[in-house]
Design a protein around this motif. Structure first.
Motif, PDB file in Angstrom:
ATOM      1  N   SER A 122       0.759  -1.101   0.045  1.00  0.00           N
ATOM      2  CA  SER A 122       0.029   0.024  -0.006  1.00  0.00           C
ATOM      3  C   SER A 122       0.800   1.251  -0.096  1.00  0.00           C
ATOM      4  N   LEU A 123       2.151   1.460   0.667  1.00  0.00           N
ATOM      5  CA  LEU A 123       2.842   2.394   0.717  1.00  0.00           C
ATOM      6  C   LEU A 123       3.575   2.517  -0.588  1.00  0.00           C
ATOM      7  N   LEU A 124       3.958   1.328  -1.284  1.00  0.00           N
ATOM      8  CA  LEU A 124       4.636   1.509  -2.549  1.00  0.00           C
ATOM      9  C   LEU A 124       3.649   1.934  -3.323  1.00  0.00           C
ATOM     10  N   ARG A 125       2.303   1.527  -3.351  1.00  0.00           N
ATOM     11  CA  ARG A 125       1.312   1.855  -4.494  1.00  0.00           C
ATOM     12  C   ARG A 125       1.137   3.594  -4.272  1.00  0.00           C
ATOM     13  N   ALA A 126       0.921   4.041  -3.006  1.00  0.00           N
ATOM     14  CA  ALA A 126       0.601   5.157  -3.052  1.00  0.00           C
ATOM     15  C   ALA A 126       1.910   6.168  -3.422  1.00  0.00           C
ATOM     16  N   GLY A 127       3.107   5.391  -3.429  1.00  0.00           N
ATOM     17  CA  GLY A 127       4.357   6.356  -4.104  1.00  0.00           C
ATOM     18  C   GLY A 127       4.599   5.925  -5.468  1.00  0.00           C
ATOM     19  N   GLY A 128       3.629   5.559  -5.964  1.00  0.00           N
ATOM     20  CA  GLY A 128       3.688   5.504  -7.746  1.00  0.00           C
ATOM     21  C   GLY A 128       3.926   3.996  -8.079  1.00  0.00           C
ATOM     22  N   TYR A 129       4.114   3.016  -7.334  1.00  0.00           N
ATOM     23  CA  TYR A 129       4.402   1.739  -7.774  1.00  0.00           C
ATOM     24  C   TYR A 129       3.110   0.969  -8.485  1.00  0.00           C
ATOM     25  N   ARG A 130       3.144   0.106  -9.186  1.00  0.00           N
ATOM     26  CA  ARG A 130       2.147  -0.758  -9.570  1.00  0.00           C
ATOM     27  C   ARG A 130       2.153  -2.246  -8.749  1.00  0.00           C
ATOM     28  N   THR A 131       1.196  -2.739  -8.002  1.00  0.00           N
ATOM     29  CA  THR A 131       1.548  -3.808  -7.284  1.00  0.00           C
ATOM     30  C   THR A 131       0.780  -5.076  -7.622  1.00  0.00           C
ATOM     31  N   ALA A 132       1.251  -6.179  -7.142  1.00  0.00           N
ATOM     32  CA  ALA A 132       0.600  -7.417  -7.322  1.00  0.00           C
ATOM     33  C   ALA A 132       1.123  -8.579  -6.488  1.00  0.00           C
ATOM     34  N   LEU A 133       0.160  -9.312  -6.190  1.00  0.00           N
ATOM     35  CA  LEU A 133       0.533 -10.540  -5.234  1.00  0.00           C
ATOM     36  C   LEU A 133       0.133 -11.639  -6.079  1.00  0.00           C
ATOM     37  N   MET A 134       1.209 -12.589  -6.618  1.00  0.00           N
ATOM     38  CA  MET A 134       0.906 -13.968  -7.347  1.00  0.00           C
ATOM     39  C   MET A 134       1.344 -14.966  -6.317  1.00  0.00           C
ATOM     40  N   GLY A 135       0.495 -15.770  -5.790  1.00  0.00           N
ATOM     41  CA  GLY A 135       0.958 -17.014  -4.808  1.00  0.00           C
ATOM     42  C   GLY A 135       0.136 -16.764  -3.446  1.00  0.00           C
ATOM     43  N   LYS A 136       0.682 -17.279  -2.265  1.00  0.00           N
ATOM     44  CA  LYS A 136      -0.067 -17.286  -1.145  1.00  0.00           C
ATOM     45  C   LYS A 136      -0.309 -16.094  -0.390  1.00  0.00           C
ATOM     46  N   TRP A 137      -1.353 -15.955   0.357  1.00  0.00           N
ATOM     47  CA  TRP A 137      -1.660 -14.749   0.896  1.00  0.00           C
ATOM     48  C   TRP A 137      -1.733 -15.090   2.323  1.00  0.00           C
ATOM     49  N   HIS A 138      -2.596 -16.032   3.072  1.00  0.00           N
ATOM     50  CA  HIS A 138      -2.512 -16.587   4.311  1.00  0.00           C
ATOM     51  C   HIS A 138      -2.629 -15.529   5.381  1.00  0.00           C
ATOM     52  N   LEU A 139      -3.350 -14.477   5.129  1.00  0.00           N
ATOM     53  CA  LEU A 139      -3.354 -13.258   6.387  1.00  0.00           C
ATOM     54  C   LEU A 139      -4.841 -12.835   6.414  1.00  0.00           C
ATOM     55  N   GLY A 140      -5.940 -14.025   6.275  1.00  0.00           N
ATOM     56  CA  GLY A 140      -7.175 -13.771   6.838  1.00  0.00           C
ATOM     57  C   GLY A 140      -7.980 -13.859   5.383  1.00  0.00           C
ATOM     58  N   TYR A 141      -9.223 -14.152   5.601  1.00  0.00           N
ATOM     59  CA  TYR A 141     -10.145 -14.484   4.450  1.00  0.00           C
ATOM     60  C   TYR A 141     -11.172 -13.560   4.202  1.00  0.00           C
TER      61      TYR A 141
END
Length: 443
Positions: A103-122
């Protein structure tokens, strides 16, 4: 010398042991080298031999990775790890309101993605798209079958964004394919000045023990996803090799688009190894605060900044690398959520750099606690205190507690002072591997 803001790829393996990779002393498999791509990244970049995960289990480390803070600050991380019983909970997860690395990188102008395991709540209370990622492909839970993509509770658990995704294929390869697609789409923007951040969180080599050629095992595994009756060392090594192949494809894509020089690639594991892993010379594994449970591979590759062939004994944790990525990107932390992680940018510029600071852990399971300061480690398990000099005794066999009581007392007091700054472990917090330890062969 200044450099463009780097693209960042944060690769996390699941339950990989300290010595599973060739560059960490791992043995060759019957089919040949297990990890030639990662070995090459280490040779052309920086390898750390004294790096740690924030926890000896999955979810808590991922809280530390996402927040660059000690995971103990968040209620969800007290569950070790979050499992399918947490489905529907509005408590056990990463709060969307908490600033995160993406979220901090995105606010700083980065494009962001997670490909793979999350495991931090449903969902609906939690999820990658609520915590800074623009795109997501992968499972929400801790472990799924590599072919049916079903969790230990029998739920189909593969998502594209927030929608269930039916997609045939071996999960390691599917994660690679979606990561490649993201890189292919983002590389032109990166060349034009819009960098990207990709979290590439493989489930390999986490159980069940299935290679790319083991689709026939899916029905057998459906009855017991923990695969207590299956697997072997060669299968395990092949699973690592499949992941390594995928990383190789991504590195080739970076080079093909001309963005490899300005891309920081970091590789690690979320905790120490499990059943078939190699942690030599360390003792213990997943669930333990002995070295085998928390010391993990750390490899960093960034040709524009990191000189090839570097090796460091600097002690660090997962959250330090998240702080490093923010620093590399020129992005500041949220003032209301100061980081516990410390940037390693000086180390990336000079492999000889070192800066001693204490590292702390605690674990509900067996009342474990640990602290590392320099070459010394304080450990408590089942009410027993230990003191080890890791420079002389990486296997934690020679307890120095009785011959150096002053050092033990000082480190114990430092741990207790640190612990007093963290929320207490809730009485209802649970810890579980997802199966009974009594079912496993004992170490």
């Amino acid at each position: 010398m200044s450099h463009p803001r780097p693209n960042i790829i944060f690769i996390v393996a699941d339950d990989l042991g300290y010595a599973d990779l060739g560059c960490y002393g791992g043995r060759e498999a019957a089919f040949g080298p297990v990890s030639p791509v990662l070995d090459g990244l280490a040779a052309q970049g920086l390898k750390l031999t004294q790096g740690y995960s924030n926890s000896p289990v999955c979810s808590p480390t991922r809280f530390g990775l996402m927040t660059a803070r000690y995971q103990y600050r968040l209620r969800g991380a007290a569950e070790e790890p979050i499992n399918s019983k947490s489905r529907g909970s509005s408590t056990l997860g990463l709060p969307p309101s908490h600033p995160t690395l993406p979220s901090l990188l995105r606010a700083g102008g980065y494009r962001t993605a997670l490909m793979g395991k999350w495991h931090l709540g449903y969902p609906p209370a939690f999820g990658p798209l609520q915590s800074g990622y623009e795109e997501f492909f992968g499972p929400m839970s801790g472990g799924v079958d590599y072919f049916t993509h079903c969790s230990s509770a029998g739920h189909h658990d593969l998502y594209l964004g927030e929608a269930e995704q039916q997609e045939d294929g071996y999960l390691t390869d599917l994660i690679t394919e979606h990561a490649l697609d993201f890189v292919e789409r983002m590389a032109p923007g990166a060349q034009a000045g819009t960098p990207f951040f990709l979290s590439l969180h493989y489930t390999a080599p986490h159980w069940p023990w299935e290679t790319r050629d083991d689709a026939a095992l899916a029905e057998e595994v459906r009855q017991n996803l923990f695969h207590l009756h299956g697997g072997n060392i060669e299968t395990y090594r092949r699973m690592i090799h499949h992941m390594d192949e995928g990383i190789g494809r991504i590195m080739k894509a970076l080079a093909r688009h001309g963005v490899d020089r300005d891309t920081l690639v970091v590789f690690t594991s979320d905790n120490g190894g499990e059943r078939f892993s190699d942690n030599w010379p360390l003792v213990g594994g997943k669930m333990d605060l002995t070295e085998g449970g928390i010391r993990v591979p750390w490899i960093a590759h960034w040709p524009a900044v990191i000189a090839p062939g570097g090796e460091s004994v600097h002690s660090c944790m997962t959250m330090d690398w998240s702080a490093t990525m923010l620093d590399a990107a020129g992005v500041q932390a949220d003032v209301d959520y100061p980081l516990d992680g410390v940037s390693l940018m000086p180390l990336l510029r000079d492999a000889a750099w070192d800066c001693e600071r204490p590292l702390f852990w605690r674990m509900n399971h067996r009342g474990q606690r640990a602290m590392r300061l320099g070459e010394w480690k304080y450990l408590r398990v089942d009410g027993n205190d230990y003191l080890f000099n890791l420079a002389d005794d990486e296997r934690e066999r020679a307890n120095r507690a009785k011959v150096d009581p002053e050092r033990l007392a000082a480190m114990r007091a430092a741990w207790e002072a640190w612990n007093a700054t963290m929320p207490a472990i809730p009485e209802d917090a649970t810890v579980s591997l997802g199966y009974s330890v009594k079912d496993m062969p004992q170490r």
